[in-house]
Motif scaffolding. Structure first.
Motif, PDB file in Angstrom:
ATOM      1  N   ASN A 193       0.862  -1.183   0.000  1.00 48.45           N
ATOM      2  CA  ASN A 193       0.000   0.000   0.000  1.00 48.45           C
ATOM      3  C   ASN A 193       0.898   1.232   0.000  1.00 48.45           C
ATOM      4  O   ASN A 193       2.110   1.110  -0.192  1.00 48.45           O
ATOM      5  CB  ASN A 193      -0.977  -0.025   1.190  1.00 48.45           C
ATOM      6  N   LYS A 194       0.331   2.399   0.237  1.00 49.47           N
ATOM      7  CA  LYS A 194       1.143   3.628   0.186  1.00 49.47           C
ATOM      8  C   LYS A 194       2.272   3.623   1.211  1.00 49.47           C
ATOM      9  O   LYS A 194       3.285   4.284   1.019  1.00 49.47           O
ATOM     10  CB  LYS A 194       0.267   4.860   0.362  1.00 49.47           C
ATOM     11  N   TRP A 195       2.121   2.874   2.310  1.00 43.11           N
ATOM     12  CA  TRP A 195       3.174   2.815   3.314  1.00 43.11           C
ATOM     13  C   TRP A 195       4.418   2.133   2.772  1.00 43.11           C
ATOM     14  O   TRP A 195       5.537   2.460   3.165  1.00 43.11           O
ATOM     15  CB  TRP A 195       2.665   2.107   4.572  1.00 43.11           C
ATOM     16  N   GLY A 196       4.252   1.204   1.851  1.00 41.29           N
ATOM     17  CA  GLY A 196       5.392   0.534   1.243  1.00 41.29           C
ATOM     18  C   GLY A 196       6.277   1.498   0.472  1.00 41.29           C
ATOM     19  O   GLY A 196       7.504   1.384   0.481  1.00 41.29           O
ATOM     20  N   ALA A 197       5.670   2.480  -0.190  1.00 40.87           N
ATOM     21  CA  ALA A 197       6.439   3.494  -0.920  1.00 40.87           C
ATOM     22  C   ALA A 197       7.218   4.398   0.029  1.00 40.87           C
ATOM     23  O   ALA A 197       8.201   5.020  -0.368  1.00 40.87           O
ATOM     24  CB  ALA A 197       5.504   4.329  -1.789  1.00 40.87           C
ATOM     25  N   ARG A 198       6.787   4.453   1.281  1.00 41.11           N
ATOM     26  CA  ARG A 198       7.478   5.270   2.292  1.00 41.11           C
ATOM     27  C   ARG A 198       8.563   4.490   3.020  1.00 41.11           C
ATOM     28  O   ARG A 198       9.199   5.018   3.930  1.00 41.11           O
ATOM     29  CB  ARG A 198       6.466   5.801   3.298  1.00 41.11           C
ATOM     30  N   GLY A 199       8.726   3.217   2.660  1.00 45.29           N
ATOM     31  CA  GLY A 199       9.784   2.406   3.249  1.00 45.29           C
ATOM     32  C   GLY A 199       9.314   1.265   4.131  1.00 45.29           C
ATOM     33  O   GLY A 199      10.105   0.386   4.468  1.00 45.29           O
ATOM     34  N   TRP A 200       8.038   1.257   4.515  1.00 42.32           N
ATOM     35  CA  TRP A 200       7.564   0.138   5.328  1.00 42.32           C
ATOM     36  C   TRP A 200       7.725  -1.150   4.537  1.00 42.32           C
ATOM     37  O   TRP A 200       7.314  -1.233   3.387  1.00 42.32           O
ATOM     38  CB  TRP A 200       6.115   0.353   5.757  1.00 42.32           C
ATOM     39  N   THR A 201       8.359  -2.122   5.171  1.00 44.78           N
ATOM     40  CA  THR A 201       8.808  -3.324   4.483  1.00 44.78           C
ATOM     41  C   THR A 201       8.333  -4.577   5.197  1.00 44.78           C
ATOM     42  O   THR A 201       8.497  -4.708   6.409  1.00 44.78           O
ATOM     43  CB  THR A 201      10.353  -3.315   4.427  1.00 44.78           C
TER      44      THR A 201
END
Length: 107
Positions: free
Chosen positions: A69-77
């Motif tokens: 989701n959008k959090w993945g683009a912020r680095g959440w892995t």
């Protein structure tokens, strides 16, 4: 292979870390949440920067992936725990801990 119990123990071994509830997950935080563990214990999410995310994906492409989701683009892995040993995971977990506000005491 890292078990969910080992992931929890490693997370709580980092200075100042506490365990909190976060929706259906167990989360670990210092100032901010730096990691969370899925209810099924199969995956965990780490608060990495985008460059850190790419670094870990390059080293372990079958283990690390952006959260979908959008959090993945912020680095959440997302980390598949069954595919990595705890000693290989620990440096990534320490990076997430640092991003969540953790810091080593001055020497």
């Amino acid at each position: 292979m890292t078990t969910s119990d080992t992931f929890r123990d490693l997370s709580l071994s980092l200075q100042g870390s506490v365990e909190v509830a976060h929706f259906d997950r167990r989360a670990f935080k210092v100032r901010r949440i730096f990691a969370s563990l899925a209810a099924d214990g199969e995956t965990a999410n780490l608060y990495l920067t985008p460059p850190e995310q790419e670094y870990w994906r390059g080293l372990f492409p079958d283990t690390f992936a952006p959260v979908s989701n959008k959090w993945g683009a912020r680095g959440w892995t997302q980390v598949r725990l069954a595919t990595i040993g705890s000693m290989e995971l620990l440096p990534a977990l320490r990076a997430a801990w640092s991003n969540g506000g953790g810091s080593e005491p001055p020497e």
